[in-house]
Design a protein around this motif. Structure first.
Motif, PDB file in Angstrom:
ATOM      1  N   THR A 471       5.263   5.770  -7.333  1.00  0.00           N
ATOM      2  CA  THR A 471       5.788   6.378  -8.549  1.00  0.00           C
ATOM      3  C   THR A 471       4.875   6.062  -9.732  1.00  0.00           C
ATOM      4  O   THR A 471       4.670   4.897 -10.070  1.00  0.00           O
ATOM      5  CB  THR A 471       7.206   5.857  -8.843  1.00  0.00           C
ATOM      6  OG1 THR A 471       8.031   6.096  -7.703  1.00  0.00           O
ATOM      7  CG2 THR A 471       7.795   6.566 -10.042  1.00  0.00           C
ATOM      8  N   PRO A 472       4.301   7.083 -10.373  1.00  0.00           N
ATOM      9  CA  PRO A 472       3.323   6.849 -11.452  1.00  0.00           C
ATOM     10  C   PRO A 472       4.018   6.577 -12.797  1.00  0.00           C
ATOM     11  O   PRO A 472       4.140   7.462 -13.632  1.00  0.00           O
ATOM     12  CB  PRO A 472       2.534   8.159 -11.496  1.00  0.00           C
ATOM     13  CG  PRO A 472       3.504   9.192 -11.017  1.00  0.00           C
ATOM     14  CD  PRO A 472       4.418   8.517 -10.048  1.00  0.00           C
ATOM     15  N   LEU A 522      -7.905  -6.374   4.697  1.00  0.00           N
ATOM     16  CA  LEU A 522      -8.344  -5.691   3.478  1.00  0.00           C
ATOM     17  C   LEU A 522      -7.494  -4.457   3.168  1.00  0.00           C
ATOM     18  O   LEU A 522      -7.927  -3.579   2.418  1.00  0.00           O
ATOM     19  CB  LEU A 522      -9.818  -5.287   3.626  1.00  0.00           C
ATOM     20  CG  LEU A 522     -10.792  -6.466   3.788  1.00  0.00           C
ATOM     21  CD1 LEU A 522     -12.220  -5.964   3.933  1.00  0.00           C
ATOM     22  CD2 LEU A 522     -10.683  -7.421   2.608  1.00  0.00           C
ATOM     23  N   ASN A 523      -6.291  -4.418   3.731  1.00  0.00           N
ATOM     24  CA  ASN A 523      -5.351  -3.350   3.402  1.00  0.00           C
ATOM     25  C   ASN A 523      -4.361  -3.854   2.348  1.00  0.00           C
ATOM     26  O   ASN A 523      -4.002  -5.025   2.320  1.00  0.00           O
ATOM     27  CB  ASN A 523      -4.571  -2.901   4.644  1.00  0.00           C
ATOM     28  CG  ASN A 523      -5.474  -2.253   5.673  1.00  0.00           C
ATOM     29  OD1 ASN A 523      -6.403  -1.519   5.322  1.00  0.00           O
ATOM     30  ND2 ASN A 523      -5.222  -2.524   6.947  1.00  0.00           N
ATOM     31  N   GLY A 524      -3.908  -2.942   1.481  1.00  0.00           N
ATOM     32  CA  GLY A 524      -2.940  -3.325   0.455  1.00  0.00           C
ATOM     33  C   GLY A 524      -3.510  -4.347  -0.510  1.00  0.00           C
ATOM     34  O   GLY A 524      -2.881  -5.380  -0.768  1.00  0.00           O
ATOM     35  N   ILE A 525      -4.673  -4.052  -1.088  1.00  0.00           N
ATOM     36  CA  ILE A 525      -5.365  -5.015  -1.944  1.00  0.00           C
ATOM     37  C   ILE A 525      -4.534  -5.362  -3.182  1.00  0.00           C
ATOM     38  O   ILE A 525      -4.409  -6.542  -3.555  1.00  0.00           O
ATOM     39  CB  ILE A 525      -6.740  -4.468  -2.372  1.00  0.00           C
ATOM     40  CG1 ILE A 525      -7.619  -4.214  -1.136  1.00  0.00           C
ATOM     41  CG2 ILE A 525      -7.432  -5.404  -3.346  1.00  0.00           C
ATOM     42  CD1 ILE A 525      -7.898  -5.444  -0.323  1.00  0.00           C
ATOM     43  N   LEU A 526      -3.950  -4.357  -3.835  1.00  0.00           N
ATOM     44  CA  LEU A 526      -3.225  -4.615  -5.088  1.00  0.00           C
ATOM     45  C   LEU A 526      -1.978  -5.448  -4.835  1.00  0.00           C
ATOM     46  O   LEU A 526      -1.619  -6.305  -5.655  1.00  0.00           O
ATOM     47  CB  LEU A 526      -2.859  -3.291  -5.768  1.00  0.00           C
ATOM     48  CG  LEU A 526      -4.040  -2.358  -6.103  1.00  0.00           C
ATOM     49  CD1 LEU A 526      -3.549  -1.154  -6.894  1.00  0.00           C
ATOM     50  CD2 LEU A 526      -5.116  -3.114  -6.883  1.00  0.00           C
ATOM     51  N   ASP A 527      -1.322  -5.205  -3.734  1.00  0.00           N
ATOM     52  CA  ASP A 527      -0.141  -5.999  -3.399  1.00  0.00           C
ATOM     53  C   ASP A 527      -0.536  -7.444  -3.123  1.00  0.00           C
ATOM     54  O   ASP A 527       0.138  -8.383  -3.558  1.00  0.00           O
ATOM     55  CB  ASP A 527       0.555  -5.390  -2.186  1.00  0.00           C
ATOM     56  CG  ASP A 527       1.812  -6.159  -1.799  1.00  0.00           C
ATOM     57  OD1 ASP A 527       2.739  -6.230  -2.630  1.00  0.00           O
ATOM     58  OD2 ASP A 527       1.866  -6.694  -0.679  1.00  0.00           O
ATOM     59  N   GLN A 528      -1.653  -7.646  -2.398  1.00  0.00           N
ATOM     60  CA  GLN A 528      -2.115  -9.002  -2.116  1.00  0.00           C
ATOM     61  C   GLN A 528      -2.546  -9.726  -3.382  1.00  0.00           C
ATOM     62  O   GLN A 528      -2.438 -10.951  -3.478  1.00  0.00           O
ATOM     63  CB  GLN A 528      -3.289  -8.973  -1.124  1.00  0.00           C
ATOM     64  CG  GLN A 528      -2.909  -8.544   0.290  1.00  0.00           C
ATOM     65  CD  GLN A 528      -4.038  -8.765   1.271  1.00  0.00           C
ATOM     66  OE1 GLN A 528      -4.516  -9.899   1.417  1.00  0.00           O
ATOM     67  NE2 GLN A 528      -4.478  -7.704   1.931  1.00  0.00           N
ATOM     68  N   ASP A 533       4.947  -3.768  -7.542  1.00  0.00           N
ATOM     69  CA  ASP A 533       5.244  -2.335  -7.506  1.00  0.00           C
ATOM     70  C   ASP A 533       4.145  -1.502  -8.154  1.00  0.00           C
ATOM     71  O   ASP A 533       4.382  -0.780  -9.129  1.00  0.00           O
ATOM     72  CB  ASP A 533       6.584  -2.071  -8.205  1.00  0.00           C
ATOM     73  CG  ASP A 533       7.104  -0.665  -7.926  1.00  0.00           C
ATOM     74  OD1 ASP A 533       6.680  -0.073  -6.916  1.00  0.00           O
ATOM     75  OD2 ASP A 533       7.914  -0.165  -8.731  1.00  0.00           O
ATOM     76  N   PRO A 534       2.931  -1.548  -7.625  1.00  0.00           N
ATOM     77  CA  PRO A 534       1.825  -0.803  -8.240  1.00  0.00           C
ATOM     78  C   PRO A 534       2.003   0.704  -8.090  1.00  0.00           C
ATOM     79  O   PRO A 534       2.619   1.180  -7.149  1.00  0.00           O
ATOM     80  CB  PRO A 534       0.600  -1.295  -7.456  1.00  0.00           C
ATOM     81  CG  PRO A 534       1.149  -1.715  -6.129  1.00  0.00           C
ATOM     82  CD  PRO A 534       2.513  -2.264  -6.394  1.00  0.00           C
ATOM     83  N   ASP A 535       1.465   1.461  -9.052  1.00  0.00           N
ATOM     84  CA  ASP A 535       1.567   2.916  -9.003  1.00  0.00           C
ATOM     85  C   ASP A 535       0.767   3.501  -7.844  1.00  0.00           C
ATOM     86  O   ASP A 535       1.047   4.618  -7.402  1.00  0.00           O
ATOM     87  CB  ASP A 535       1.055   3.528 -10.312  1.00  0.00           C
ATOM     88  CG  ASP A 535       2.015   3.303 -11.459  1.00  0.00           C
ATOM     89  OD1 ASP A 535       2.963   2.516 -11.289  1.00  0.00           O
ATOM     90  OD2 ASP A 535       1.822   3.902 -12.531  1.00  0.00           O
ATOM     91  N   TYR A 536      -0.242   2.792  -7.401  1.00  0.00           N
ATOM     92  CA  TYR A 536      -1.044   3.228  -6.259  1.00  0.00           C
ATOM     93  C   TYR A 536      -1.485   2.002  -5.489  1.00  0.00           C
ATOM     94  O   TYR A 536      -1.423   0.871  -5.982  1.00  0.00           O
ATOM     95  CB  TYR A 536      -2.254   4.066  -6.702  1.00  0.00           C
ATOM     96  CG  TYR A 536      -2.972   3.552  -7.920  1.00  0.00           C
ATOM     97  CD1 TYR A 536      -3.900   2.511  -7.832  1.00  0.00           C
ATOM     98  CD2 TYR A 536      -2.738   4.121  -9.169  1.00  0.00           C
ATOM     99  CE1 TYR A 536      -4.570   2.050  -8.955  1.00  0.00           C
ATOM    100  CE2 TYR A 536      -3.399   3.664 -10.292  1.00  0.00           C
ATOM    101  CZ  TYR A 536      -4.316   2.623 -10.189  1.00  0.00           C
ATOM    102  OH  TYR A 536      -4.968   2.158 -11.305  1.00  0.00           O
ATOM    103  N   GLU A 537      -1.933   2.221  -4.253  1.00  0.00           N
ATOM    104  CA  GLU A 537      -2.369   1.124  -3.404  1.00  0.00           C
ATOM    105  C   GLU A 537      -3.717   1.475  -2.794  1.00  0.00           C
ATOM    106  O   GLU A 537      -4.018   2.657  -2.553  1.00  0.00           O
ATOM    107  CB  GLU A 537      -1.336   0.845  -2.312  1.00  0.00           C
ATOM    108  CG  GLU A 537      -1.617  -0.398  -1.472  1.00  0.00           C
ATOM    109  CD  GLU A 537      -1.801  -1.652  -2.313  1.00  0.00           C
ATOM    110  OE1 GLU A 537      -2.962  -1.928  -2.708  1.00  0.00           O
ATOM    111  OE2 GLU A 537      -0.811  -2.341  -2.594  1.00  0.00           O
ATOM    112  N   ILE A 538      -4.514   0.431  -2.584  1.00  0.00           N
ATOM    113  CA  ILE A 538      -5.903   0.611  -2.138  1.00  0.00           C
ATOM    114  C   ILE A 538      -6.161  -0.184  -0.872  1.00  0.00           C
ATOM    115  O   ILE A 538      -5.707  -1.314  -0.729  1.00  0.00           O
ATOM    116  CB  ILE A 538      -6.875   0.148  -3.251  1.00  0.00           C
ATOM    117  CG1 ILE A 538      -6.659   0.958  -4.535  1.00  0.00           C
ATOM    118  CG2 ILE A 538      -8.321   0.244  -2.783  1.00  0.00           C
ATOM    119  CD1 ILE A 538      -6.880   2.441  -4.374  1.00  0.00           C
TER     120      ILE A 538
END
Length: 671
Positions: A471-472, A522-528, A533-538
């Motif tokens: 959700t942005p 190296l998955n879900g960098i922003l969560d790690q 609750d990031p607007d996007y995930e990398i």
């Protein structure tokens, strides 16, 4: 001796004359549906002569009762199929069903993905979206009109029941007063025929049983034992009403007491039978569930598409908007008649989180605990859906609470007392209330709102990838079509030990947002990195090197990007619709499976009822044959009887002539 002969002849003439009259009456009523043929029965005196004549109705009461029961069964299935077959045809017709419109919408969306920069392709998507909404609206309105038609039929039928019940009460009174003879009330057998005909008409409407009293009157009881016609001539009035849903009529018996008070008794749908039972069964088991499932499907398609479009970027470099408008789908929860509080509730779709939205109604009960409510899915008859969980929520009034387990939100006002109940119908008319929220083809957001890049000087064998667009609401500057200064915009590999990496995430303004130490994933960098609750995930795929950088930026002018459009097209094949309020909250059906199940359920019920109707008609035909073999007029038999009684009448007249001759001879001999 002549006197005895004269008396015998007189009795014979009168008896055979009446037999001739009865035979003529039978012949004249050959084509009268309600007529039961009659026979004269000669009663012998104890001295061997003819004492009197008795007229009998030739009727088999067991066959008569069975015929009424068979009439009820046939009327039940015919009333049900009269409506259900029409609905089944419309659901399967490619020109009227919703599935074909949904399919066309997703097909044009896929075409637009093949040429995401084309305004024309986007315009076609909007046109199909509008057509799909119109199809949902029209079909739901048709179903709603059908409910109105069923209510009208039920109202007329109950009026007819009251009229028949009144007629039966009057006939009972006349039969009791006739005392087996002709008088001002009419011929007894004619009255019995009229009563049987009224009972058969009643059997077309409801299923019942009769009890014949010693007085000759009959009392009539519904299948569940509730009386509608009593022995003393009184009858209980029948009405249609419902609590709390006034649009869902139910059958009610009203009994007036001597003091003027009135008692009401609800008759369960399964214990009514006849055409009324057929209409109610069709409404509760076919019509209303179809409308609710259609509403559920419309909500899930609209909300899923809205959610995904809002995750994308449109042709104006802006974040996507809602494609469909769900604001008019809110509904007012209905209050039960015995509520004592002042509370009112409004039910809304929990937009963006409606995956657990059920098709069933919801019963909301205020508990004895402060601000606590229990919510459970219920069937049309008010029974709890099999396997459904009761959800307990706490919310002070006035206030709003989101209930993700049901995909709804509740707005509370006023004060509810313990035991107060409310009936919410969130899916009931949802399909007729959705509409198109956008009119510009540019507003369809086919592109992702961000794009990612590998650093030009990277030495490792790895690449950055967008894992998810959420959700942005926190990272985007929608006014300037860019990322906010605090949004994550750069990832740097700061260290490596074997296959474990250290990384640091930086905001657009250069601020460090978090570090990751010694990760092998190296998955879900922003969560790690600890971003909530990031607007996007990398994700980073491959083997990066120390010093490698990866950037994230707003996808300005990404007109050839169809990433979000593909995500919207993929919704068609995902399980996004909840199967039942009695099963797990997680959805288990695709859009096509949901509609297919709807069509299948209606079709299978129609097919089953056709078989049962045909079977009921065959049984009724056999019973009619059995009944007519006793009660029906056979012209050949009556013609034979006519000759027989005519000859007997002539013979009896000859006896009188002979007795007169003997008497004259005696007088002559004495002169």
């Amino acid at each position: 001796m002549s006197f005895d002969l004269l008396n015998i002849g007189k009795n014979g003439i009168l008896a055979h004359q009446q037999s001739l009259q009865i035979t003529g009456k039978n012949i004249n009523n050959t084509n009268t549906p309600s007529y039961v043929r009659e026979r004269t029965e000669y009663m012998e005196s104890e001295y061997g002569g003819l004492e009197r004549l008795r007229v009998q109705r030739m009727i088999d009461e067991f066959a008569n009762r069975q015929l009424r029961s068979d009439i009820s069964n046939v009327s039940y299935y015919e009333a049900n199929l009269e409506q259900a077959e029409q609905l089944d045809t419309l659901l399967g017709d490619s020109t009227t069903n919703v599935a074909s419109s949904v399919e066309s919408f997703f097909n044009t969306l896929q075409d637009a993905n093949n040429d995401p920069g084309s305004v024309t392709a986007r315009q076609l998507v909007l046109a199909e979206a509008d057509a799909m909404v119109t199809k949902f609206n029209d079909f739901s309105q048709y179903l709603n009109d059908q409910k109105g038609i069923i209510n009208d039929r039920l109202t007329l039928s109950t009026d007819r029941i009251n009229s028949i019940s009144k007629n039966l009460a009057e006939l009972n009174s006349k039969i009791q007063n006739s005392a087996g003879k002709n008088n001002d009330n009419g011929d007894l057998n004619a009255l019995l025929n009229k009563r049987d005909e009224q009972l058969r008409e009643l059997a077309e409407l409801v299923e019942f049983s009769t009890v014949e009293q010693k007085s000759g009157a009959v009392s009539v009881n519904l299948k569940n034992g509730q009386p509608i016609v009593l022995e003393n001539g009184r009858f209980n009035a029948v009405a249609m009403k419902s609590n709390p849903d006034t649009e869902r009529l139910e059958m009610v018996l009203k009994k007036e007491h001597s003091g003027g008070s009135v008692s009401e008794f609800y008759v369960p749908t399964g214990e009514i039978g006849g055409s009324i039972g057929g209409y109610l069964e069709y409404r509760d088991e076919v019509l209303v569930p179809t409308q609710k499932r259609l509403g559920q499907l419309a909500v899930r398609i609209a909300d899923s598409m809205n959610t995904q479009n809002q995750k994308g970027m449109d042709l104006d470099n802006q974040l996507g908007r809602k494609i469909f408008d769900l604001s008019q789908t809110e509904s007012q929860a209905l209050q039960y008649a015995d509520n004592t509080g002042t509370s009112e509730m409004t039910v809304r779709i929990l937009e963006g989180d409606s995956k657990s939205f059920p098709s069933e109604n919801l019963r909301i009960t205020k508990t004895a605990n402060p601000d606590e409510y229990e919510i459970v899915p219920v069937n049309e008859d008010g029974s709890v859906v099999s396997g459904a969980d009761t959800i307990t929520v706490t919310q002070a009034s006035p206030g709003t609470i989101d209930i993700s387990e049901l995909g709804i939100s509740l707005d509370l006002t006023g004060t509810a007392n313990a035991g107060d109940q409310f009936l919410a119908k969130p899916a009931d008319r949802a399909a007729s209330e959705i509409s198109l929220a956008i009119r510009r083809p540019e507003d369809i957001a086919l592109a992702n709102p961000i794009r990612v890049k590998d650093g030009m000087d990277n030495q490792g064998a790895a690449g950055i990838e967008i894992a998810a667009i959420n959700t942005p609401d926190d990272y985007f500057d929608t006014a300037n079509n860019t990322l906010l200064p605090g949004a994550p915009a750069r990832i740097e590999v700061t260290g490596q030990t074997g296959n474990a990496y250290d990384l640091e995430v930086f905001a657009k303004d250069g601020t460090s947002l978090g570090t990751i130490t010694g990760t092998t994933d190296l998955n879900g960098i922003l969560d790690q990195a600890g971003l909530a609750d990031p607007d996007y995930e990398i994700d980073i795929n491959g083997e990066p090197a120390v010093g490698d950088e990866y950037t994230i930026e707003y996808n300005t002018n990404g007109f050839d990007d169809n990433s979000n459009g593909q995500a919207m097209a993929d919704l068609q094949r995902q399980q996004l619709v909840r199967r039942s309020g009695g099963e797990e909250a997680e959805p288990t059906m695709t859009f096509n499976e949901s509609y297919g199940r709807l069509v299948s359920d209606v079709g299978s019920r129609v097919s089953q009822n056709r078989v049962l109707r045909d079977s009921a008609e065959a049984i009724k035909s056999q019973t009619e044959t059995l009944y007519d073999s006793q009660a029906g007029v056979n012209l050949e038999e009556e013609a034979a009887n006519l000759i027989q009684y005519q000859q007997a009448y002539t013979a009896s007249a000859r006896i009188i002539t002979t007795s007169q001759t003997i008497f004259d001879t005696l007088l002559t001999s004495l002169r």
